[in-house]
Design a protein around this motif. Sequence first.
Motif, PDB file in Angstrom:
ATOM      1  N   ASN A   1      25.813   7.741  -7.223  1.00 50.70           N
ATOM      2  CA  ASN A   1      26.584   8.612  -8.207  1.00 50.70           C
ATOM      3  C   ASN A   1      27.773   9.157  -7.817  1.00 50.70           C
ATOM      4  OD1 ASN A   1      24.551   9.194 -10.816  1.00 50.70           O
ATOM      5  ND2 ASN A   1      23.230   9.864  -9.283  1.00 50.70           N
ATOM      6  N   LEU A   2      28.148   9.210  -6.621  1.00 54.09           N
ATOM      7  CA  LEU A   2      29.249   9.962  -5.958  1.00 54.09           C
ATOM      8  C   LEU A   2      30.430   8.997  -6.258  1.00 54.09           C
ATOM      9  CD1 LEU A   2      27.837  11.211  -2.330  1.00 54.09           C
ATOM     10  CD2 LEU A   2      28.318  12.343  -4.469  1.00 54.09           C
ATOM     11  N   ARG A   3      30.190   7.576  -6.562  1.00 52.78           N
ATOM     12  CA  ARG A   3      31.505   6.854  -7.103  1.00 52.78           C
ATOM     13  C   ARG A   3      32.009   7.416  -8.241  1.00 52.78           C
ATOM     14  NH1 ARG A   3      31.643   4.085  -2.515  1.00 52.78           N
ATOM     15  NH2 ARG A   3      29.696   3.095  -1.979  1.00 52.78           N
ATOM     16  N   ASN A   4      31.500   8.122  -9.021  1.00 58.55           N
ATOM     17  CA  ASN A   4      31.870   8.755 -10.290  1.00 58.55           C
ATOM     18  C   ASN A   4      32.764  10.143  -9.921  1.00 58.55           C
ATOM     19  OD1 ASN A   4      30.782   6.971 -11.994  1.00 58.55           O
ATOM     20  ND2 ASN A   4      28.884   8.060 -11.901  1.00 58.55           N
ATOM     21  N   TYR A   5      32.895  10.675  -8.679  1.00 61.41           N
ATOM     22  CA  TYR A   5      33.598  11.733  -8.367  1.00 61.41           C
ATOM     23  C   TYR A   5      34.880  11.479  -8.453  1.00 61.41           C
ATOM     24  CZ  TYR A   5      35.263  15.289  -5.327  1.00 61.41           C
ATOM     25  OH  TYR A   5      35.986  16.648  -4.965  1.00 61.41           O
TER      26      TYR A   5
END
Length: 208
Positions: free
Chosen positions: A145-149
Amino acid sequence: MHNIRYLKVCGMKDLKNIQDLAVLPIQYVGHIFYSKSPRYAEPLEPWESPSSIKKTGVFVNATLDEISAYIKQFNLRAIQLHGNESPTLCAQIQQENVEVIKAFGIHDGFDWSILRTYQSAVDYFLFDTRSDHFGGTGKTFGWENLRNYPLDTPYFLSGGLSLENLEEALAFSDERLVGLDLNSRFEVSPGIKDIEKIKLALKVINHE
């Protein structure tokens, strides 16, 4: 090669345990000043932290006056906020000459756009596992999910970090990921850390 520069050990409340921890090469020691936490740090005996360690107070929806009083009483150098604190409050706390770390619980449908209003009011974000209660869960979330940060603000990774998944966390390639937050998976009991486990974590992080 990972970009981890900071190790934060949170949920500390026992003076002897804190002193044993403080001789290790860590950068942040967290004390939870939230009465509903099993790691609630009060009463906390005063202790002198070496200059290399930032004594950190963790709060949930406390007022500016309450946080200011704790900063003075315990000589806090960083404040971590785990509630619904506003960007305005974060900015006011920064005026106290302390670092501000704002925590968010991450899940598959997390709206990353809400972080934009905090961008200028925090030093770091801390990304934890979403919970219906305030504070940590001891569980990991889907780190992909952190790829969307979308922002440049550096962050700490929290939520269920353990000796078993530390290598995986270190392998997550993101230059904005600068710190790891260790807590419940490194404990003997709530608030009492297993110092030997912390030493092992440091060896993994430092590739020793």
